[in-house]
Design a protein around this motif. Structure first.
Motif, mmCIF file in Angstrom:
data_model
loop_
_atom_site.group_PDB
_atom_site.id
_atom_site.type_symbol
_atom_site.label_atom_id
_atom_site.label_comp_id
_atom_site.label_asym_id
_atom_site.label_seq_id
_atom_site.Cartn_x
_atom_site.Cartn_y
_atom_site.Cartn_z
ATOM 1 N N ALA A 14 0.839 -1.196 0.000
ATOM 2 C CA ALA A 14 0.000 0.000 0.000
ATOM 3 C C ALA A 14 0.879 1.253 0.000
ATOM 4 N N GLY A 15 0.477 2.220 -0.812
ATOM 5 C CA GLY A 15 1.257 3.437 -0.972
ATOM 6 C C GLY A 15 2.240 3.383 -2.116
ATOM 7 N N GLY A 16 2.443 2.189 -2.659
ATOM 8 C CA GLY A 16 3.394 2.022 -3.747
ATOM 9 C C GLY A 16 2.803 2.342 -5.113
ATOM 10 N N SER A 17 3.584 2.076 -6.150
ATOM 11 C CA SER A 17 3.190 2.401 -7.520
ATOM 12 C C SER A 17 3.440 1.218 -8.447
ATOM 13 N N LEU A 18 2.649 1.168 -9.496
ATOM 14 C CA LEU A 18 2.839 0.218 -10.586
ATOM 15 C C LEU A 18 2.466 0.917 -11.881
ATOM 16 N N ARG A 19 3.075 0.475 -12.980
ATOM 17 C CA ARG A 19 2.660 0.954 -14.289
ATOM 18 C C ARG A 19 2.258 -0.230 -15.148
ATOM 19 N N THR A 70 -3.032 7.657 -13.753
ATOM 20 C CA THR A 70 -2.924 8.440 -14.978
ATOM 21 C C THR A 70 -2.859 7.513 -16.182
ATOM 22 N N ILE A 71 -3.746 7.739 -17.139
ATOM 23 C CA ILE A 71 -3.715 6.962 -18.376
ATOM 24 C C ILE A 71 -3.007 7.788 -19.444
ATOM 25 N N SER A 72 -2.218 7.098 -20.259
ATOM 26 C CA SER A 72 -1.518 7.770 -21.360
ATOM 27 C C SER A 72 -1.347 6.769 -22.496
ATOM 28 N N ARG A 73 -0.964 7.274 -23.654
ATOM 29 C CA ARG A 73 -0.761 6.383 -24.789
ATOM 30 C C ARG A 73 0.415 6.847 -25.605
ATOM 31 N N ASP A 74 1.068 5.884 -26.251
ATOM 32 C CA ASP A 74 2.162 6.152 -27.174
ATOM 33 C C ASP A 74 1.755 5.525 -28.502
ATOM 34 N N TYR A 81 -0.846 3.048 -21.390
ATOM 35 C CA TYR A 81 -0.290 2.838 -20.059
ATOM 36 C C TYR A 81 -1.290 3.256 -18.991
ATOM 37 N N LEU A 82 -1.126 2.667 -17.826
ATOM 38 C CA LEU A 82 -1.868 3.117 -16.655
ATOM 39 C C LEU A 82 -0.865 3.230 -15.515
ATOM 40 N N GLN A 83 -0.513 4.453 -15.173
ATOM 41 C CA GLN A 83 0.375 4.711 -14.043
ATOM 42 C C GLN A 83 -0.479 4.776 -12.786
ATOM 43 N N MET A 84 -0.182 3.919 -11.849
ATOM 44 C CA MET A 84 -0.967 3.824 -10.626
ATOM 45 C C MET A 84 -0.088 4.182 -9.436
ATOM 46 N N ASN A 85 -0.423 5.264 -8.764
ATOM 47 C CA ASN A 85 0.315 5.727 -7.594
ATOM 48 C C ASN A 85 -0.559 5.667 -6.358
ATOM 49 N N GLN A 117 -2.987 -9.292 -13.118
ATOM 50 C CA GLN A 117 -3.354 -9.212 -11.702
ATOM 51 C C GLN A 117 -2.543 -8.131 -10.999
ATOM 52 N N VAL A 118 -3.238 -7.303 -10.235
ATOM 53 C CA VAL A 118 -2.603 -6.322 -9.359
ATOM 54 C C VAL A 118 -3.054 -6.626 -7.936
ATOM 55 N N THR A 119 -2.089 -6.828 -7.057
ATOM 56 C CA THR A 119 -2.387 -7.115 -5.663
ATOM 57 C C THR A 119 -1.673 -6.096 -4.793
#
Length: 122
Positions: A14-19, A70-74, A81-85, A117-119
């Motif tokens: 918890a509190g961390g980030s994933l992309r 934050t969602i972004s695209r290239d 992408y989905l940057q999750m903070n 999966q995101v846990t």
């Protein structure tokens, strides 16, 4: 045939980030809206975020993730992408990439990825 392949999921505190990344193939990527959904165990699949096609400057977010995701695209890489903070345990779910003709039709995507999966541990 359209293919969407997600990657980047995993276990985080918890509190961390994933992309998360979603690589698309089989259609003109830049012309279509892209989105992310998630499904927690025993719950329905919910909208998380979406971004418009050509230009890709308009995004929409679920209230539960605003200010954290934050969602972004290239378009050159056919990837969204989905940057999750500031992740929370309630963000734990299988995250799915999806594509639709436009942002307004993202409620009924044309294609889905297989999910990642995101846990989030407390």
């Amino acid at each position: 045939q359209v293919q969407l392949v997600e990657s980047g999921g995993g276990l985080v505190q918890a509190g961390g980030s994933l992309r998360l990344s979603c690589a698309a193939s089989g259609r003109t990527f830049s012309s279509y809206a892209m989105g992310w959904f998630r499904q927690a165990p025993g719950k329905e699949r919910d909208f998380v975020a979406a971004i418009t096609g050509s230009g890709g400057s308009t995004a929409a977010y679920a209230d539960s993730v605003k200010g954290r995701f934050t969602i972004s695209r290239d378009n050159a890489k056919n990837t969204v992408y989905l940057q999750m903070n500031s992740l929370k345990p309630e963000d734990t779910a299988v995250y799915y990439c999806a594509t639709a003709k436009m942002l307004l039709t993202m409620s009924s995507p044309d294609y889905w990825g297989q999910g990642t999966q995101v846990t989030v541990s407390s």
